[in-house]
Write a protein that holds these residues in place. Structure first.
Motif, PDB file in Angstrom:
ATOM      1  N   LYS A  15       9.472  16.875   4.259  1.00  0.00           N
ATOM      2  CA  LYS A  15       8.459  17.324   3.281  1.00  0.00           C
ATOM      3  C   LYS A  15       7.131  17.667   3.955  1.00  0.00           C
ATOM      4  O   LYS A  15       6.299  18.374   3.393  1.00  0.00           O
ATOM      5  N   ILE A  49      10.178  12.793  16.619  1.00  0.00           N
ATOM      6  CA  ILE A  49      10.268  11.470  15.978  1.00  0.00           C
ATOM      7  C   ILE A  49      11.756  11.142  15.845  1.00  0.00           C
ATOM      8  O   ILE A  49      12.533  12.030  15.464  1.00  0.00           O
ATOM      9  N   CYS A  58      14.108   8.769  13.545  1.00  0.00           N
ATOM     10  CA  CYS A  58      13.942   7.910  12.371  1.00  0.00           C
ATOM     11  C   CYS A  58      15.260   7.700  11.653  1.00  0.00           C
ATOM     12  O   CYS A  58      16.223   8.435  11.867  1.00  0.00           O
ATOM     13  N   PHE A  70      11.066  12.155   3.991  1.00  0.00           N
ATOM     14  CA  PHE A  70       9.605  11.960   4.041  1.00  0.00           C
ATOM     15  C   PHE A  70       8.997  12.918   5.072  1.00  0.00           C
ATOM     16  O   PHE A  70       7.988  13.576   4.801  1.00  0.00           O
ATOM     17  N   GLY A 101       0.821   7.192   3.959  1.00  0.00           N
ATOM     18  CA  GLY A 101       1.713   7.624   5.046  1.00  0.00           C
ATOM     19  C   GLY A 101       1.586   9.126   5.301  1.00  0.00           C
ATOM     20  O   GLY A 101       1.497   9.572   6.457  1.00  0.00           O
ATOM     21  N   LYS A 102       1.550   9.885   4.219  1.00  0.00           N
ATOM     22  CA  LYS A 102       1.405  11.350   4.330  1.00  0.00           C
ATOM     23  C   LYS A 102       0.094  11.717   5.031  1.00  0.00           C
ATOM     24  O   LYS A 102       0.067  12.563   5.930  1.00  0.00           O
ATOM     25  N   TYR A 112       0.823  -1.216   0.000  1.00  0.00           N
ATOM     26  CA  TYR A 112       0.000   0.000   0.000  1.00  0.00           C
ATOM     27  C   TYR A 112       0.860   1.271   0.000  1.00  0.00           C
ATOM     28  O   TYR A 112       0.324   2.373   0.038  1.00  0.00           O
ATOM     29  N   GLN A 113       2.180   1.101  -0.024  1.00  0.00           N
ATOM     30  CA  GLN A 113       3.055   2.279   0.016  1.00  0.00           C
ATOM     31  C   GLN A 113       3.036   3.029  -1.319  1.00  0.00           C
ATOM     32  O   GLN A 113       2.684   2.476  -2.355  1.00  0.00           O
ATOM     33  N   GLY A 114       3.400   4.295  -1.266  1.00  0.00           N
ATOM     34  CA  GLY A 114       3.496   5.100  -2.478  1.00  0.00           C
ATOM     35  C   GLY A 114       2.160   5.602  -2.992  1.00  0.00           C
ATOM     36  O   GLY A 114       2.048   6.007  -4.149  1.00  0.00           O
TER      37      GLY A 114
HETATM   38  C1  LIG Z   1       7.748   5.778   5.409  1.00  0.00           C
HETATM   39  C2  LIG Z   1       6.354   5.278   4.994  1.00  0.00           C
HETATM   40  C3  LIG Z   1       5.403   5.344   6.181  1.00  0.00           C
HETATM   41  C4  LIG Z   1       5.835   6.163   3.859  1.00  0.00           C
HETATM   42  O1  LIG Z   1       4.492   5.773   3.598  1.00  0.00           O
HETATM   43  P1  LIG Z   1       3.864   5.888   2.129  1.00  0.00           P
HETATM   44  O2  LIG Z   1       2.407   5.687   2.249  1.00  0.00           O
HETATM   45  O3  LIG Z   1       4.595   4.995   1.188  1.00  0.00           O
HETATM   46  O4  LIG Z   1       4.215   7.396   1.776  1.00  0.00           O
HETATM   47  P2  LIG Z   1       3.347   8.378   0.855  1.00  0.00           P
HETATM   48  O5  LIG Z   1       2.905   7.625  -0.353  1.00  0.00           O
HETATM   49  O6  LIG Z   1       2.307   9.036   1.668  1.00  0.00           O
HETATM   50  O7  LIG Z   1       4.444   9.437   0.442  1.00  0.00           O
HETATM   51  C5  LIG Z   1       4.262  10.840   0.644  1.00  0.00           C
HETATM   52  C6  LIG Z   1       5.422  11.565   0.015  1.00  0.00           C
HETATM   53  O8  LIG Z   1       6.660  11.169   0.641  1.00  0.00           O
HETATM   54  C7  LIG Z   1       7.554  10.621  -0.320  1.00  0.00           C
HETATM   55  N1  LIG Z   1       8.269   9.534   0.345  1.00  0.00           N
HETATM   56  C8  LIG Z   1       7.768   8.334   0.740  1.00  0.00           C
HETATM   57  N2  LIG Z   1       8.733   7.632   1.365  1.00  0.00           N
HETATM   58  C9  LIG Z   1       9.846   8.406   1.354  1.00  0.00           C
HETATM   59  C10 LIG Z   1      11.177   8.233   1.842  1.00  0.00           C
HETATM   60  N3  LIG Z   1      11.557   7.128   2.492  1.00  0.00           N
HETATM   61  N4  LIG Z   1      12.051   9.262   1.671  1.00  0.00           N
HETATM   62  C11 LIG Z   1      11.692  10.390   1.034  1.00  0.00           C
HETATM   63  N5  LIG Z   1      10.435  10.622   0.548  1.00  0.00           N
HETATM   64  C12 LIG Z   1       9.555   9.625   0.705  1.00  0.00           C
HETATM   65  C13 LIG Z   1       6.675  10.158  -1.460  1.00  0.00           C
HETATM   66  O9  LIG Z   1       7.398  10.101  -2.671  1.00  0.00           O
HETATM   67  C14 LIG Z   1       5.617  11.223  -1.465  1.00  0.00           C
HETATM   68  O10 LIG Z   1       6.132  12.389  -2.080  1.00  0.00           O
HETATM   69  P3  LIG Z   1       5.152  13.426  -2.848  1.00  0.00           P
HETATM   70  O11 LIG Z   1       4.128  13.917  -1.847  1.00  0.00           O
HETATM   71  O12 LIG Z   1       6.089  14.486  -3.307  1.00  0.00           O
HETATM   72  O13 LIG Z   1       4.522  12.632  -3.956  1.00  0.00           O
HETATM   73  C15 LIG Z   1       6.432   3.816   4.443  1.00  0.00           C
HETATM   74  O14 LIG Z   1       7.420   3.754   3.445  1.00  0.00           O
HETATM   75  C16 LIG Z   1       6.730   2.771   5.503  1.00  0.00           C
HETATM   76  O15 LIG Z   1       5.827   2.258   6.168  1.00  0.00           O
HETATM   77  N6  LIG Z   1       8.015   2.420   5.641  1.00  0.00           N
HETATM   78  C17 LIG Z   1       8.437   1.379   6.591  1.00  0.00           C
HETATM   79  C18 LIG Z   1       8.327   1.831   8.034  1.00  0.00           C
HETATM   80  C19 LIG Z   1       9.048   3.123   8.300  1.00  0.00           C
HETATM   81  O16 LIG Z   1      10.160   3.380   7.841  1.00  0.00           O
HETATM   82  N7  LIG Z   1       8.387   3.967   9.099  1.00  0.00           N
HETATM   83  C20 LIG Z   1       8.932   5.201   9.589  1.00  0.00           C
HETATM   84  C21 LIG Z   1       9.405   4.951  10.981  1.00  0.00           C
HETATM   85  S1  LIG Z   1      10.120   6.391  11.711  1.00  0.00           S
END
Ligand SMILES: CC(C)(COP(=O)(O)OP(=O)(O)OC[C@H]1O[C@@H](n2cnc3c(N)ncnc32)[C@H](O)[C@@H]1OP(=O)(O)O)[C@@H](O)C(=O)NCCC(=O)NCCS
Length: 139
Positions: free
Chosen positions: A116, A104, A106, A113, A85-86, A79-81
């Motif tokens: 932004k 946070i 991280c 992420f 998450g945003k 479900y990512q991307g």
């Molecule tokens: C990090 C995480 C929550 C992002 O969730 P997601 O639903 O894939 O993110 P989104 O689709 O909402 O992305 C929102 C924006 O962030 C960007 N983005 C997503 N992951 C990113 C990353 N690791 N680094 C930089 N940008 C990122 C996307 O490209 C998007 O950019 P846009 O708004 O310009 O199009 C997901 O990758 C995840 O669950 N990762 C594993 C667990 C983790 O690392 N959690 C964080 C713990 S501190």
């Protein structure tokens, strides 16, 4: 359709068994995960209506006065991307806006992420008791 909720009403631990804590050698069970959410200060969950499973979550803990910490955010890999998450972060942060500190810790590859979404990079330290990674014994 993905729906979002800030409450555990209607949520069961079975709905959390889709594979969260990717890469954790000794992850919390769905029951422990539920307890983590139950004990949180604020939560936001993303649910896939077609499967009735939680597919993303974020939680915060707090002193209720000044400070809140966001320990966990995860969207299941498939479900990512998609902006989930945003949406989870923005919805939680809206709820936490009365707080002074929203912190946070991280990994470097996730910092962008958060920046932004309005966070600033900062320095921190942490201690981890890896033998407790699945959580304290709840029984
Ligand atoms: C990090 C995480 C929550 C992002 O969730 P997601 O639903 O894939 O993110 P989104 O689709 O909402 O992305 C929102 C924006 O962030 C960007 N983005 C997503 N992951 C990113 C990353 N690791 N680094 C930089 N940008 C990122 C996307 O490209 C998007 O950019 P846009 O708004 O310009 O199009 C997901 O990758 C995840 O669950 N990762 C594993 C667990 C983790 O690392 N959690 C964080 C713990 S501190």
């Amino acid at each position: 359709m993905i729906r979002y909720t800030k409450s555990l009403e209607g949520i069961t631990s079975e709905m959390l068994d889709g594979g969260f804590f990717v890469g954790w050698p000794n992850p919390p069970s769905p029951v422990a995960h539920y307890e983590i959410l139950e004990n949180a200060y604020r939560i936001v969950l993303a649910i896939d209506d077609s499967t009735n499973k939680v597919i993303g979550f974020i939680n915060s803990i707090s002193d209720g006065v000044l400070t809140t910490y966001i320990p966990l955010l995860e969207v299941l890999p498939e479900y990512q991307g998609k902006g989930i998450g945003k949406r989870l972060v923005n919805t939680l942060v809206e709820d936490l806006n009365e707080m002074y500190m929203i912190d946070i810790l991280c990994a470097p590859d996730v910092q962008e992420f958060y920046t932004k979404l309005g966070f600033e990079t900062a320095q921190g330290v942490a201690m981890r008791n890896y033998h407790n990674q699945s959580g304290i014994n709840l029984s």
